[in-house]
Design an enzyme around this catalytic site. Structure first.
Site, PDB file in Angstrom:
ATOM      1  N   SER A  12     -11.814  -2.623 -40.353  1.00 35.82           N
ATOM      2  CA  SER A  12     -12.180  -1.549 -41.268  1.00 35.82           C
ATOM      3  C   SER A  12     -12.499  -0.228 -40.587  1.00 35.82           C
ATOM      4  O   SER A  12     -12.614   0.804 -41.238  1.00 35.82           O
ATOM      5  CB  SER A  12     -13.377  -1.977 -42.125  1.00 35.82           C
ATOM      6  N   SER A 137     -11.523  -7.771 -25.300  1.00 35.37           N
ATOM      7  CA  SER A 137     -12.645  -8.109 -24.442  1.00 35.37           C
ATOM      8  C   SER A 137     -13.185  -6.843 -23.780  1.00 35.37           C
ATOM      9  O   SER A 137     -12.924  -5.734 -24.243  1.00 35.37           O
ATOM     10  CB  SER A 137     -12.213  -9.160 -23.406  1.00 35.37           C
ATOM     11  N   TYR A 151     -24.356  -9.939 -24.216  1.00 34.52           N
ATOM     12  CA  TYR A 151     -23.043  -9.370 -24.532  1.00 34.52           C
ATOM     13  C   TYR A 151     -22.040  -9.738 -23.446  1.00 34.52           C
ATOM     14  O   TYR A 151     -20.915 -10.182 -23.738  1.00 34.52           O
ATOM     15  CB  TYR A 151     -23.155  -7.854 -24.668  1.00 34.52           C
ATOM     16  N   LYS A 155     -18.502 -12.056 -23.751  1.00 36.03           N
ATOM     17  CA  LYS A 155     -17.161 -11.592 -23.375  1.00 36.03           C
ATOM     18  C   LYS A 155     -16.584 -12.403 -22.214  1.00 36.03           C
ATOM     19  O   LYS A 155     -15.368 -12.631 -22.164  1.00 36.03           O
ATOM     20  CB  LYS A 155     -17.201 -10.104 -23.025  1.00 36.03           C
TER      21      LYS A 155
END
Length: 273
Positions: A12, A137, A151, A155
């Site tokens: 979006s 990534s 985080y 990844k």
């Protein structure tokens, strides 16, 4: 030749929206998944107009939502040629003070949710005898970021999943690739959930580190540059296992391979620690 079908998560806004528009211009039928409706329901610019993204509400952290979304896609299209796992979130703060619900959400969206979506497309791709799966990534997977440790973990797990999956599905003509990004100017920066608890104990380093990262992001590449890099990859005969976007970032990747880990971590500490 039949029209190819692509699914893009987090479509979006930002990188996902740019990729969705690029795929439309390349002639794909595009399904965009996102928790909230956005501009992806609109046609691409007239110069490249091929239709509009078909938007489907989906929270990839919710298994039932993922199943429903892909059931809808399969009802509308029997084939899926490309999945772009783009949806992701960022959470910052000291690992010591990370909230359990934040840790769970980070892993659920950035890793578990990606695995869910990927598993949904594998049967169709296996029957077709071909398919491409792209994982968006981060260089944070190979350069572990202080005060964004969860985080980086999410990844790094994504990279490992991509590599292992690629070995599993190669005999079926399915290829996987991770795009490793560095600084990109998107809404991701403003959406980052920042936990500054313990900053006084860490002598202000939490706020300073995240602020430096956010300044870099706001001077980074555009989503359209990322979409352009993906376009070039998709035109290749085969996908590379990993691809670092941007020449300067590729030099960083080379440095990471050449430098001893202790030296690399010391440099990261001076920049972001």
């Amino acid at each position: 030749m039949k029209q190819k079908t692509a699914v893009v998560t987090g479509a979006s806004k930002g990188i996902g929206l740019a990729i969705a528009h690029m795929l439309l211009a390349e002639g794909y039928r595009v399904f965009g998944l996102s928790r909230h409706p956005g501009p992806c329901v609109c046609p691409v610019p007239s110069s490249a107009a091929r239709g509009a993204v078909v938007w489907i509400a989906c929270d990839i952290a919710d298994p039932a939502s993922v199943r429903a979304a892909f059931h809808s896609i399969r009802h509308q299209s029997p084939r899926i040629d490309l999945l772009v796992n783009n949806a992701g979130i960022g959470i910052s703060g000291a690992a010591e003070f990370a909230r359990e619900e934040d840790i769970d959400r980070q892993i659920q969206v950035n890793l578990s949710g990606v695995i869910r979506c990927t598993r949904q497309v594998l049967p169709a791709m296996r029957r077709q005898g071909h398919g491409n799966i792209i994982f968006i990534s981060s260089l944070g997977a190979v350069f572990p970021l202080p005060f964004q440790s969860i985080y980086s973990v999410s990844k790094a797990g994504l990279n490992a999943f991509c590599d292992a999956l690629g070995l599993e599905v190669k005999p079926f003509g399915i290829e996987t690739c991770t795009l490793l990004l560095n600084d990109v100017k998107t809404e991701f920066t403003a959406s980052r959930l920042k936990n500054t608890q313990g900053d006084e104990l860490y002598q202000g380093r939490i706020r300073a580190s995240v602020s430096k990262m956010e300044r870099s992001e706001q001077n980074g590449m555009s989503p359209e540059q990322i979409a352009g890099a993906l376009r070039r990859l998709l035109r290749r005969r085969h996908l590379p296992p990993h691809y670092i976007v941007g020449f300067s970032n590729q030099l960083l990747g080379l440095a990471n391979r050449l430098l001893p880990t202790r030296v690399m971590l010391s440099i990261l500490g001076r920049i972001y620690g």
